[in-house]
Each structure stands twice: as structure tokens, then as C-alpha cells.
Design an enzyme around this catalytic site. Structure first.
Site, PDB file in Angstrom:
ATOM      1  N   ASN A 130     -16.121  12.778  23.464  1.00  0.00           N
ATOM      2  CA  ASN A 130     -17.014  11.845  22.820  1.00  0.00           C
ATOM      3  C   ASN A 130     -18.001  12.869  22.192  1.00  0.00           C
ATOM      4  O   ASN A 130     -18.837  13.501  22.874  1.00  0.00           O
ATOM      5  CB  ASN A 130     -17.997  10.928  23.571  1.00  0.00           C
ATOM      6  CG  ASN A 130     -18.881  10.182  22.977  1.00  0.00           C
ATOM      7  OD1 ASN A 130     -19.082  10.070  21.944  1.00  0.00           O
ATOM      8  ND2 ASN A 130     -19.728   9.563  23.910  1.00  0.00           N
TER       9      ASN A 130
ATOM     10  N   LYS B 185     -20.515  12.331  20.163  1.00  0.00           N
ATOM     11  CA  LYS B 185     -21.890  11.870  19.994  1.00  0.00           C
ATOM     12  C   LYS B 185     -22.295  12.264  18.556  1.00  0.00           C
ATOM     13  O   LYS B 185     -21.612  12.485  17.436  1.00  0.00           O
ATOM     14  CB  LYS B 185     -22.708  12.378  20.932  1.00  0.00           C
ATOM     15  CG  LYS B 185     -22.117  11.985  22.441  1.00  0.00           C
ATOM     16  CD  LYS B 185     -22.985  12.262  23.547  1.00  0.00           C
ATOM     17  CE  LYS B 185     -22.535  11.843  24.657  1.00  0.00           C
ATOM     18  NZ  LYS B 185     -23.404  11.910  25.884  1.00  0.00           N
TER      19      LYS B 185
ATOM     20  N   HIS C 173     -20.895   2.660  24.965  1.00  0.00           N
ATOM     21  CA  HIS C 173     -21.786   3.585  25.739  1.00  0.00           C
ATOM     22  C   HIS C 173     -23.295   3.266  26.077  1.00  0.00           C
ATOM     23  O   HIS C 173     -23.953   2.689  25.253  1.00  0.00           O
ATOM     24  CB  HIS C 173     -21.549   4.921  24.719  1.00  0.00           C
ATOM     25  CG  HIS C 173     -21.827   6.167  25.631  1.00  0.00           C
ATOM     26  ND1 HIS C 173     -23.187   6.729  25.559  1.00  0.00           N
ATOM     27  CD2 HIS C 173     -21.033   6.839  25.807  1.00  0.00           C
ATOM     28  CE1 HIS C 173     -23.035   7.796  26.155  1.00  0.00           C
ATOM     29  NE2 HIS C 173     -21.690   8.010  26.383  1.00  0.00           N
TER      30      HIS C 173
ATOM     31  N   GLU D  37     -25.779   5.017  25.890  1.00  0.00           N
ATOM     32  CA  GLU D  37     -26.652   5.455  24.734  1.00  0.00           C
ATOM     33  C   GLU D  37     -26.804   4.278  23.719  1.00  0.00           C
ATOM     34  O   GLU D  37     -27.793   4.192  23.189  1.00  0.00           O
ATOM     35  CB  GLU D  37     -26.230   6.703  24.041  1.00  0.00           C
ATOM     36  CG  GLU D  37     -26.444   8.104  24.917  1.00  0.00           C
ATOM     37  CD  GLU D  37     -25.761   8.995  24.705  1.00  0.00           C
ATOM     38  OE1 GLU D  37     -25.641  10.397  25.618  1.00  0.00           O
ATOM     39  OE2 GLU D  37     -24.898   9.268  23.571  1.00  0.00           O
TER      40      GLU D  37
ATOM     41  N   GLU E 200     -18.962   5.916  33.557  1.00  0.00           N
ATOM     42  CA  GLU E 200     -20.009   6.838  33.266  1.00  0.00           C
ATOM     43  C   GLU E 200     -21.253   6.612  34.097  1.00  0.00           C
ATOM     44  O   GLU E 200     -22.208   5.702  33.577  1.00  0.00           O
ATOM     45  CB  GLU E 200     -20.332   7.009  31.986  1.00  0.00           C
ATOM     46  CG  GLU E 200     -19.295   7.484  31.264  1.00  0.00           C
ATOM     47  CD  GLU E 200     -19.486   8.116  29.859  1.00  0.00           C
ATOM     48  OE1 GLU E 200     -19.053   9.493  29.556  1.00  0.00           O
ATOM     49  OE2 GLU E 200     -20.306   7.317  29.034  1.00  0.00           O
TER      50      GLU E 200
ATOM     51  N   GLY F 251     -25.025  14.152  30.534  1.00  0.00           N
ATOM     52  CA  GLY F 251     -25.575  15.225  29.944  1.00  0.00           C
ATOM     53  C   GLY F 251     -26.787  15.873  30.850  1.00  0.00           C
ATOM     54  O   GLY F 251     -27.929  16.557  30.233  1.00  0.00           O
TER      55      GLY F 251
ATOM     56  N   SER G   2     -20.756  14.538  32.564  1.00  0.00           N
ATOM     57  CA  SER G   2     -20.938  16.043  32.927  1.00  0.00           C
ATOM     58  C   SER G   2     -19.758  16.426  33.335  1.00  0.00           C
ATOM     59  O   SER G   2     -19.638  17.435  34.360  1.00  0.00           O
ATOM     60  CB  SER G   2     -22.000  16.381  33.733  1.00  0.00           C
ATOM     61  OG  SER G   2     -23.199  15.937  33.054  1.00  0.00           O
TER      62      SER G   2
END
Length: 249
Positions: free
Chosen positions: A10, A12, A95, A97, A167, A173, A213
Site C-alpha cells: 500500500n 499511500k 483503510h 487512514e 491492521e 507506521g 509495520s
């Protein structure tokens, strides 16, 4: 049953189109492994040049998002047939985010999942808990809710072809990785949830990734767990290290 691993990057909001093409050319020889499905989910503006760059390789190009309407007055959005027209086979949906910054909900995730299936695009459906939710002991309850709503009105035949990405938000991250045991526990619980919604055959067929991660060091142990069928990889998918993750054995 044996499920083919799916390892997706991904990207991003990273890399200009020309940088994306350069990265694909760098990664092509490093991710050449037909034993796993390799997907790069790239920013919308880079999809077309990336599909061209990936031609003749084992790399599939996916999108990071799409809208749940066919067309219309939705400025800035991308319709599913725009993706299929250029050869996109996968799309990341929901996702964390997108949920946090762009007001996506379980309901909009479900609408997008339905629309993806209508157009023959494989959805990579994201779920995961916050640090507070993990500390409060509601991880499994919360993720079961995300999964149940995401799969509303989805047939068993469709569900079998979906990909779910677990996730934990606290591991995205941050450099923190869920322990292998934590990741396997939640992925197993997701599979139980799918079996409850449908049946065991559907649960056995669906592929469940771990994301958060993932590195070349953590991938081999994670990906050999019975209920973890690959990874949705963020930062490491932008580096040569992604080749080691794809060739984790």
C-alpha cells in the site's frame, strides 16, 4: 486447504508517477515469485503508468480507494469502471487512514465492497482496532462488527474471493508490530466470524492478511501462521526490502 499467499504494497500518498515507474522497475526482479500473488496499490494518478511498467511481470496493480457510485457529480472520486477499464484487479477498501481522515464508515465500506464485486474487482477489506480498544479488551468484538457490516449482502461465492487485511491501528507506521500470537489470534477470529456468516468452506477459502509495520524480519514468522495469508505492507513496500518480504521463505 492451501490458500495462495497475497502480499500487497500500500503505497499511500507517496511517489510521483515517474518515481512510481522507477520503483516498479527496481522492484520487478526482486518480487518475481509466482508462488504468491503480488499487488502494488498505488495512488490513482500513478495507476496507468504503473500498469504499463508492470506489464510482463508478476505484479498486479491495485487502487487505494474507489467510490460506490457508477458515475455522476462526485468531484474528485474514481468510479469502479474507471479502474477496470485500465486493468485494475484489486482495491483497498476501508483503510484506517480513510476512516480516520476521510470519514469512511462501516456502511460506506460495505457499499464499496458491493460495488467492487459488481465490477469484478477484488476488495482488500481493512479492519483493525485502536490502542485504546486493545487495552479495553474489545479488539475481537470491534473487528467482528467491522467484518459483519462489511460483508452485509455479499454472497458466499463473492466472499470466498475477498481479501481481508487485519491492521491494528496502533501498529501502522509506528514501528510497533503485533506479536505473531496477537496477529494470528485476530486473523483466526476473523475466519471464525466469516464461518458464522457463511460456512466453513467460505472461511477456509478467504485470504486474510496481516498489516502494520511488516518487515523482512517479521514476515517469515507472520506468514507461516495458519490463519495469516500474506500481508498488506506500507512503508517497506516502497523499498527494495519488499522483495525480501515477498520471498519470505
Amino acid at each position: 486447504m492451501s490458500r495462495k499467499k497475497i502480499i500487497a504494497g500500500n503505497w499511500k500518498m507517496n511517489k510521483t508517477p515517474s518515481e512510481a515507474v522507477a520503483l516498479i522497475n527496481e522492484l520487478k526482479p526482486l518480487v518475481a515469485n509466482d508462488e504468491v500473488d503480488v499487488v502494488f496499490c498505488v495512488p490513482a494518478i500513478s495507476i496507468i503508468p504503473c500498469i504499463e511498467a508492470a506489464k510482463g511481470s508478476n505484479i498486479n496493480i491495485g487502487a487505494e480507494n474507489m467510490y460506490f457510485e457508477e458515475s455522476g457529480a462526485f468531484t474528485g472520486e474514481i468510479a469502479p469502471n474507471m479502474l477496470t477499464d485500465v486493468g485494475v484487479k484489486y482495491v483497498v477498501i476501508g483503510h484506517s487512514e480513510r476512516r480516520e481522515y476521510f470519514a469512511e464508515t462501516d456502511i460506506t465500506v460495505n457499499k464499496k465492497v458491493k460495488k467492487a464485486f459488481e465490477h469484478g474487482i477484488t476488495p482488500i477489506i481493512c479492519c483493525g482496532e485502536s490502542l485504546e480498544q486493545r487495552e479495553q479488551g474489545v479488539t475481537i468484538d470491534f473487528i467482528r462488527q467491522q467484518i459483519k457490516i462489511a460483508f452485509l449482502d455479499i454472497t458466499a461465492e463473492q466472499a470466498k474471493t475477498a481479501v481481508i487485511a487485519y491492521e491494528p491501528i496502533w501498529a501502522i507506521g509506528t514501528g510497533k508490530v503485533a506479536t505473531t500470537e496477537q496477529a494470528q489470534e485476530v486473523c483466526a477470529a476473523i475466519r471464525v466470524c466469516i464461518a458464522e456468516i457463511y460456512d466453513q468452506a467460505t472461511a477456509d477459502a478467504i485470504r486474510i492478511q496481516y498489516g502494520g509495520s511488516v518487515t523482512a524480519a517479521s514476515a517469515p514468522e507472520l506468514f507461516t501462521q495458519p490463519d495469516i495469508d500474506g500481508g498488506l505492507v506500507g512503508g517497506a513496500s516502497l523499498k527494495p526490502e519488499f522483495g525480501k518480504i515477498v520471498n519470505y521463505k
